[in-house]
Design an enzyme around this catalytic site. Structure first.
Site, short mmCIF file in Angstrom:
data_model
loop_
_atom_site.label_atom_id
_atom_site.label_comp_id
_atom_site.label_asym_id
_atom_site.label_seq_id
_atom_site.Cartn_x
_atom_site.Cartn_y
_atom_site.Cartn_z
N LYS A 98 -41.43 5.59 -17.58
CA LYS A 98 -40.52 6.39 -18.43
C LYS A 98 -41.24 7.49 -19.22
O LYS A 98 -40.70 8.56 -19.46
CB LYS A 98 -39.78 5.47 -19.39
CG LYS A 98 -38.79 4.52 -18.72
CD LYS A 98 -37.62 5.26 -18.11
CE LYS A 98 -36.55 4.30 -17.62
NZ LYS A 98 -35.49 5.03 -16.85
N GLU A 120 -30.71 7.22 -25.00
CA GLU A 120 -30.05 5.95 -24.68
C GLU A 120 -31.10 5.08 -24.02
O GLU A 120 -32.04 5.59 -23.43
CB GLU A 120 -28.87 6.18 -23.73
CG GLU A 120 -29.22 6.28 -22.23
CD GLU A 120 -30.09 7.48 -21.88
OE1 GLU A 120 -30.03 8.49 -22.59
OE2 GLU A 120 -30.84 7.40 -20.87
N SER A 386 -43.05 -0.04 -11.35
CA SER A 386 -42.61 0.95 -12.33
C SER A 386 -42.81 0.53 -13.78
O SER A 386 -42.82 1.38 -14.67
CB SER A 386 -41.14 1.29 -12.09
OG SER A 386 -40.36 0.11 -12.16
#
Lengths: 404, 275
Positions: A98, A120, A386
């Site tokens: 991210k 969010e 990830s």
């Protein structure tokens, strides 16, 4: 599909933000001028060598890139087929992919003079990355998170608070990621003058799907050079989990025109595709939500249905529009893994590789368990690891009960 | 042929007064009560009736209208039943303009062409679709115009002079000026700011300009009606409706009278405004 395949799978979107019929800018008029400003600011930043140099510097020295491409030797031996590599996005600062995107958007927000950042978050990894970058650059940070997710991802809530972010639990709808996104949009429409909306995935109105993809493409670009160095050739296949799909798009995009590379996206099948799940491609249809046209879970009246996945990060009833297009043109194969399959893969990865994966990439690993044994040993398979799984230990323990 | 919206504004202009525009959600809290309410609204002074098409994810709405949509969906309201509601209203009233307001996905799933045929046949005059800006006009706006329905666009404080022509280009019926940056039912609008915004929009279009978001009282409705061609009230009516429900969220004997009482008071405020 009757239409001919495009010359390149990497040319999209068009100037109105469309990937085929998907994407677009389906937002309230109040937000439209902001989105046009953002599009212009991003185009300028993208063309500015100073912006790119600044990003590259922070990616190296703050995020810790490049992340390793790691040969998962025992998992490979266990499956007895394809040679499996992990792209270690879990080793980035903040523990997931991210941060690649957040860094780009926060530098852009600074450039645009926006002092207040909203985001969010589902699993909390995007929220943590946003809180981290806001702390680093001295910006105000408000994170919307479904009340259900606040409960099941407590460690990330505490991390965000420690970093100085305000976490606002969302109690509308199903209290998960979709509702957090609604609340963030409501905040943005109210605070248009000073606020930058940092979207965490390759969805939302144009230019977000393109911009987030560009920021995440560092993953696939690194894999390309790392696998060439390790093996002297490109991989035969790529596998990544998909909620909105930003880690997957980051890995896939640089390889889309290498047509010999097979690409697999893994959606969350929850309790099973005939029951509650979060697999928009497998179980949804094209519709319009959160600023874009894409595959969505909905009923016959066009009402959005609640998604379900054990993984909060995949618990979203939609998927990025570029993935929807790649599905329709047949470039990416979409599979799905259930909660149970993901938990099995989670355990296997912990025990065989000494890596605690997040529940999100555990879905990708679950399909590796099906694909890899059927393939020859010279088949090179790259899996996007990830994110790390520390945040999920409490929910895994709860699901596995005595077995944990 | 002159549409009902155009005819209504022409009549109001002759009378020298502004339009009172009401908003209620179709099927809130049930379709029968909804029909009773919209049937009573013209008598209470409503000049134009907006009916919300319930949607699970109303991104531009505040808590009052979010909850109204959920009540409506819980009571089994669908887009098809919303059209049936209008058809039932039209059986007794062929002059009051009806505007449907909501989000695009239910219409997209219904099928745009079929929806426009059915909406026209049901007696709907205009559409307000929050998440369809001019950039997406090909989706519904242009087909709606061809089908003879007004596509009413929202203009907002962020719609500057440069952007206004694009926003107004394919707008018909009236322009809905959203007086605040924010969601429905939140802050109230400042009359001075509204007045100058309405003047600004009127420099770009001959269409009537109605103002909504944040109007809750008779005085506020009166104030807005002095500066605009119409005042839209939604959340305040929806709040009164909600407060009249029983513990299970069902309509009671006071539901229709309570909503109509507030509508009547607001209408008086609007209609008393000297133009």
């Amino acid at each position: 599909m009757n239409s001919p395949l495009p010359n390149s799978f990497r040319a999209g979107p068009d100037d109105r933000g469309h990937f085929g019929k998907f994407g677009g800018r389906f937002v309230a008029e109040t937000l439209m001028p902001l989105i046009l400003d953002l599009e212009k600011a991003y185009a300028e930043a993208k063309a500015d060598p100073a912006f790119q140099a600044e990003m590259t510097g922070y990616l190296k020295h703050y995020v810790g890139r490049p992340s390793p491409l790691y040969f998962a030797e025992r998992l490979t031996a266990h499956f007895g087929g394809a040679k499996i590599y992990f792209k270690r996005e879990d080793l980035n600062h903040t523990g997931a992919h991210k941060v690649n995107n957040v860094l780009g958007q926060i530098l852009l927000a600074k450039r645009m003079g926006k002092p207040r950042i909203i985001a969010e978050t589902g699993a909390g990894m995007h929220g943590v990355a946003t809180a981290t970058m806001c702390a680093k650059f001295g910006l105000q940070c408000v994170v919307y998170m479904g009340a259900v997710d606040v409960e099941r991802q407590q460690p990330n809530v505490l991390r965000m608070r420690a970093l100085g972010a305000e976490v606002r639990p969302v109690t509308s709808g199903a209290n998960t990621l979709k509702d957090a996104m609604n609340e963030a949009l409501r905040d943005w429409v109210t605070n248009v003058h000073d606020t930058f909306y940092c979207i965490g995935t390759v969805a939302g109105p144009h230019p977000y799907p393109m911009m987030v993809r560009d920021f995440q493409a560092v993953i696939g670009t690194e894999v390309r050079s790392q696998i060439l160095e390790a093996e002297g050739r490109l991989p035969n296949s790529l596998v990544a989990c998909i909620g909105g799909g930003s880690n997957a798009m980051g890995l896939f995009h640089p390889f889309l025109d290498d047509r010999d590379v097979a690409i697999y996206g893994v959606e969350a099948a929850g309790h099973g595709l005939s029951k509650l799940h979060a697999a928009s491609i497998a179980g949804g249809q094209p519709g319009v939500l959160h600023g874009n046209r894409t595959y969505l879970l909905m009923d016959h009246d066009g009402q959005i249905q609640e998604a379900h996945s054990i993984s909060a990060g995949l618990d979203y009833p939609g998927i990025g529009p570029e993935h929807a297009w790649l599905h329709e043109v047949g470039r990416v194969n979409f599979l799905s893994a259930t909660d149970t399959e993901a938990l099995d893969a989670f355990k296997l990865c912990c025990r065989l590789e000494g890596i605690i994966p997040a529940l999100e990439p555990s879905h990708a690993l679950a399909k590796v368990a099906e694909l890899a044994p059927e393939l020859p040993s010279e088949h090179l398979m790259v899996v996007n690891m990830s994110g790390r799984g520390d945040k999920d230990l409490a929910s895994v323990a709860e699901h596995l009960g005595g077995q944990f | 042929m002159t549409g009902r919206i155009e005819a209504r504004f022409a009549a109001l202009q002759q009378q020298g007064r502004a339009a009172f525009v009401t908003f209620l959600m179709a099927g809130d809290p049930d379709l029968e009560t909804s029909l009773a309410l919209i049937k009573a609204l013209p008598q209470a002074g409503a000049d134009i009736i907006e009916i919300g098409m319930p949607f699970t994810d109303p991104m531009a709405d505040g808590p009052a209208i979010q909850a109204a949509a959920l009540r409506a969906l819980q009571s089994g309201t669908t887009l098809k039943k919303t059209l049936d509601l209008v058809r039932a209203f039209r059986a007794g009233d062929n002059v009051t303009p009806i505007v449907l307001m909501g989000y695009y996905n239910p219409i997209y799933i219904y099928g745009v062409d079929q929806f426009l045929i059915d909406a026209k046949e049901a007696g709907i005059d205009g559409l307000i679709v929050v998440d369809l800006p001019p950039e997406e006009d090909g989706e519904l706006c242009l087909p709606a115009m061809r089908a003879g329905l007004n596509f009413i666009r929202l203009a907002t404080p962020t719609t500057d002079d440069k952007r206004l022509p694009a926003v107004l280009a394919n707008t018909s019926g009236f322009v809905y000026y959203v007086s605040i940056t924010g969601i429905t039912g939140s802050a109230s609008a400042d009359a001075k700011a509204v007045s100058s915004a309405v003047q600004r929009i009127k420099r770009h279009t001959p269409l009537p300009v109605c103002v909504g978001f944040g109007i809750r009282t008779t005085d506020a409705a009166n104030e807005i009606a002095r500066h605009a061609d119409g005042a839209v009230v939604g959340s305040a009516l929806v709040d009164v409706l909600r407060n009249s429900l029983d513990a299970e969220g069902r309509a009671t004997a006071t539901t229709v009278p309570a909503v109509i009482e507030l509508a009547t008071a607001l209408a008086q405020g609007v209609h008393a405004a000297a133009k």
